[in-house]
Enzyme design. Structure first.
Site, PDB file in Angstrom:
ATOM      1  N   TRP A   1      -8.414   7.231 -40.236  1.00  0.00           N
ATOM      2  CA  TRP A   1      -8.659   7.562 -38.831  1.00  0.00           C
ATOM      3  C   TRP A   1      -9.514   8.814 -38.766  1.00  0.00           C
ATOM      4  O   TRP A   1      -9.258   9.772 -39.494  1.00  0.00           O
ATOM      5  CB  TRP A   1      -7.348   7.788 -38.077  1.00  0.00           C
ATOM      6  CG  TRP A   1      -6.505   6.560 -38.021  1.00  0.00           C
ATOM      7  CD1 TRP A   1      -5.453   6.262 -38.797  1.00  0.00           C
ATOM      8  CD2 TRP A   1      -6.661   5.460 -37.115  1.00  0.00           C
ATOM      9  NE1 TRP A   1      -4.918   5.048 -38.444  1.00  0.00           N
ATOM     10  CE2 TRP A   1      -5.650   4.543 -37.399  1.00  0.00           C
ATOM     11  CE3 TRP A   1      -7.555   5.178 -36.084  1.00  0.00           C
ATOM     12  CZ2 TRP A   1      -5.505   3.336 -36.702  1.00  0.00           C
ATOM     13  CZ3 TRP A   1      -7.398   3.995 -35.390  1.00  0.00           C
ATOM     14  CH2 TRP A   1      -6.384   3.089 -35.694  1.00  0.00           C
TER      15      TRP A   1
ATOM     16  N   SER B   1     -26.725  -0.352 -25.860  1.00  0.00           N
ATOM     17  CA  SER B   1     -27.090  -1.387 -24.888  1.00  0.00           C
ATOM     18  C   SER B   1     -26.615  -1.016 -23.485  1.00  0.00           C
ATOM     19  O   SER B   1     -27.333  -1.236 -22.499  1.00  0.00           O
ATOM     20  CB  SER B   1     -26.489  -2.734 -25.300  1.00  0.00           C
ATOM     21  OG  SER B   1     -27.042  -3.193 -26.523  1.00  0.00           O
TER      22      SER B   1
ATOM     23  N   LEU C   1      -6.237  -3.973 -28.676  1.00  0.00           N
ATOM     24  CA  LEU C   1      -6.761  -3.392 -27.432  1.00  0.00           C
ATOM     25  C   LEU C   1      -5.750  -3.302 -26.305  1.00  0.00           C
ATOM     26  O   LEU C   1      -6.119  -3.196 -25.134  1.00  0.00           O
ATOM     27  CB  LEU C   1      -8.005  -4.152 -26.942  1.00  0.00           C
ATOM     28  CG  LEU C   1      -9.214  -4.168 -27.878  1.00  0.00           C
ATOM     29  CD1 LEU C   1     -10.365  -4.935 -27.231  1.00  0.00           C
ATOM     30  CD2 LEU C   1      -9.663  -2.757 -28.231  1.00  0.00           C
TER      31      LEU C   1
ATOM     32  N   SER D   1     -13.164   3.879 -40.916  1.00  0.00           N
ATOM     33  CA  SER D   1     -13.046   4.703 -39.706  1.00  0.00           C
ATOM     34  C   SER D   1     -11.618   5.120 -39.383  1.00  0.00           C
ATOM     35  O   SER D   1     -11.398   5.836 -38.403  1.00  0.00           O
ATOM     36  CB  SER D   1     -13.609   3.940 -38.506  1.00  0.00           C
ATOM     37  OG  SER D   1     -12.845   2.767 -38.247  1.00  0.00           O
TER      38      SER D   1
ATOM     39  N   GLU E   1       0.906   3.910   1.961  1.00  0.00           N
ATOM     40  CA  GLU E   1       1.443   4.349   3.239  1.00  0.00           C
ATOM     41  C   GLU E   1       2.695   3.558   3.614  1.00  0.00           C
ATOM     42  O   GLU E   1       3.673   4.122   4.118  1.00  0.00           O
ATOM     43  CB  GLU E   1       0.386   4.192   4.343  1.00  0.00           C
ATOM     44  CG  GLU E   1      -0.879   5.005   4.114  1.00  0.00           C
ATOM     45  CD  GLU E   1      -1.968   4.242   3.394  1.00  0.00           C
ATOM     46  OE1 GLU E   1      -3.153   4.505   3.659  1.00  0.00           O
ATOM     47  OE2 GLU E   1      -1.631   3.371   2.553  1.00  0.00           O
TER      48      GLU E   1
ATOM     49  N   HIS F   1       0.822  -1.194   0.000  1.00  0.00           N
ATOM     50  CA  HIS F   1       0.000   0.000   0.000  1.00  0.00           C
ATOM     51  C   HIS F   1       0.861   1.251   0.000  1.00  0.00           C
ATOM     52  O   HIS F   1       2.055   1.222   0.325  1.00  0.00           O
ATOM     53  CB  HIS F   1      -0.921  -0.004   1.214  1.00  0.00           C
ATOM     54  CG  HIS F   1      -1.989  -1.052   1.163  1.00  0.00           C
ATOM     55  ND1 HIS F   1      -2.973  -1.168   2.123  1.00  0.00           N
ATOM     56  CD2 HIS F   1      -2.262  -2.020   0.253  1.00  0.00           C
ATOM     57  CE1 HIS F   1      -3.783  -2.176   1.819  1.00  0.00           C
ATOM     58  NE2 HIS F   1      -3.357  -2.706   0.689  1.00  0.00           N
TER      59      HIS F   1
ATOM     60  N   GLU G   1     -15.046   0.380 -25.532  1.00  0.00           N
ATOM     61  CA  GLU G   1     -14.634   0.932 -26.821  1.00  0.00           C
ATOM     62  C   GLU G   1     -15.455   0.369 -27.970  1.00  0.00           C
ATOM     63  O   GLU G   1     -15.028   0.407 -29.118  1.00  0.00           O
ATOM     64  CB  GLU G   1     -13.142   0.678 -27.063  1.00  0.00           C
ATOM     65  CG  GLU G   1     -12.213   1.420 -26.118  1.00  0.00           C
ATOM     66  CD  GLU G   1     -10.777   1.451 -26.634  1.00  0.00           C
ATOM     67  OE1 GLU G   1     -10.564   1.281 -27.859  1.00  0.00           O
ATOM     68  OE2 GLU G   1      -9.869   1.639 -25.810  1.00  0.00           O
TER      69      GLU G   1
ATOM     70  N   THR H   1     -17.370  -4.644 -33.267  1.00  0.00           N
ATOM     71  CA  THR H   1     -16.054  -4.007 -33.337  1.00  0.00           C
ATOM     72  C   THR H   1     -14.972  -5.042 -33.593  1.00  0.00           C
ATOM     73  O   THR H   1     -14.011  -4.792 -34.331  1.00  0.00           O
ATOM     74  CB  THR H   1     -15.765  -3.243 -32.031  1.00  0.00           C
ATOM     75  OG1 THR H   1     -16.747  -2.216 -31.864  1.00  0.00           O
ATOM     76  CG2 THR H   1     -14.385  -2.608 -32.050  1.00  0.00           C
TER      77      THR H   1
END
Length: 360
Positions: free
Chosen positions: A164, A299, A198, A162, A46, A44, A291, A190
């Site tokens: 870009w 949806s 990804l 698409s 701390e 952690h 994405e 996609t």
């Protein structure tokens, strides 16, 4: 405190199921220790800050972006570690919503004679760990819907072209956005249109703890897809309808290293997104970047699962025959529209980026 928040942000996307926390120790007007939650959630913040400060921790003030834990988990409680190190004052940005803590860390410190203040930069701290707070409150991760669209809300031409719409700076920022989320999720549309990888392709950014999630009711993903071929770099979770496919269809994906998650179908005979969200929360995810295309975006909205929107705006227009960023929602009246509040706007080269949160 702003430094503690900045340090905590370094852990976003890598600390799940734990929150991303930052800690700074200050003594006699100088910083003597600093730390943030490590990958995987431990150690952690701390603990790291105390180790960094060494003997200078005694008599120091600790600035922590989230209330120190007070329960014994895989590591000793941070509240106890601060007290044992001799810290005399602790400033907390926000209380921990985890019922195992939820004020008990502050109480422990007070009982040890340590002065505690809380509420400094509270809203900033809440925003920074929105996913963690969402998971505690709702049992699911926070979902960010990412769109790269034209001024008229289009993501591709009528032929599907698409690449870009946005420029190189916006695409680099999109990779930074991926890196700050625990997982990235798309739909089968996609997958078929883009064959994406990804991963967060940035120097120094690892992907080993960032699952790529594909919603694939018909199990159309091929073993030659970029997602499957890159399993060595980042986990792949394929979500499909429970009972819709035999082991003969599932086994090749599992043999390739993919995790296959079966979720019951909803009333529309598609994957029940609410059930999926709960399942992902149970696995520990706190922030998921969506994405997908227009169908998945619609949806997610209909299921009331969109908590934030990251809208990359290209200064261009494609027209009404191009593909929309969000599919049909069946809205009849203005009172039914989904409303968001703009949290920030910034430039991304010639494009823009708006970060918005859902109005409650």
């Amino acid at each position: 405190m702003r430094l503690a928040l900045s340090l905590g942000a370094r852990g976003l996307g890598n600390t799940w199921p734990n929150p991303a926390v930052g800690a700074v120790l200050v003594k006699d007007g100088r910083i003597v220790g600093r730390g943030w939650t490590a990958d995987g959630g431990r150690p952690h913040a701390e603990t790291t800050a105390i180790k960094n400060a060494g003997p200078d921790a005694k008599g120091a003030t600790a600035y922590v972006s989230l209330e120190p834990c007070s329960h014994q988990g895989e590591t000793p409680p941070c509240a106890e570690a601060l007290a044992d190190a001799g810290v005399t004052r602790v400033v907390v940005a926000i209380e921990d919503a985890d019922p195992r803590v939820s004020g008990s860390g502050i109480t422990y410190l007070n009982n040890r004679g340590i002065e505690v203040e809380h509420g400094l930069c509270e809203e900033t701290a809440r925003d920074a760990n929105q996913g963690f707070f969402t998971r505690v409150a709702l049992g699911r991760p926070a979902f960010t819907m990412k769109m790269a669209a034209t001024l008229d809300g289009r993501i591709a031409t009528q032929t599907g072209d698409s690449q870009w719409i946005t420029g190189i700076q916006a695409r680099a920022m999109a990779h930074q956005l991926r890196a700050r989320h625990d997982a990235v999720m798309i739909g089968s549309g996609t997958l078929a249109a883009d064959n994406p990888t990804l991963t967060a392709r940035l120097g120094g950014i690892g992907n080993a703890r960032r699952p790529r999630i594909v919603l694939d009711s018909r199990l159309r993903i091929g073993l030659d897809s970029n997602l499957v071929k890159s399993i060595v770099d980042a986990p792949l979770w394929v979500v499909t309808k429970a009972g819709a496919h035999g082991e003969g269809q599932l086994a090749p994906l599992r043999s390739a290293g993919a995790e296959v998650i079966e979720i019951a179908a909803g009333a529309d005979d598609q994957i029940d997104l609410t059930a999926l969200a709960a399942h992902l929360g149970g696995l520990g995810l706190t922030n998921v970047l969506v994405e997908g295309g227009g169908a998945l975006a619609a949806s997610m909205l209909r299921a009331d699962l969109v908590d934030r929107v990251a809208w990359f705006r290209a200064p261009a227009i494609l027209g009404g025959d191009a593909m929309p960023a969000i599919g049909a929602l069946g809205i009849q009246g203005i009172s039914e529209m989904f409303e968001f509040s703009r949290k920030s706007s910034m430039s991304a080269g010639p494009d823009g980026l708006d970060i918005l949160t859902r109005k409650i």
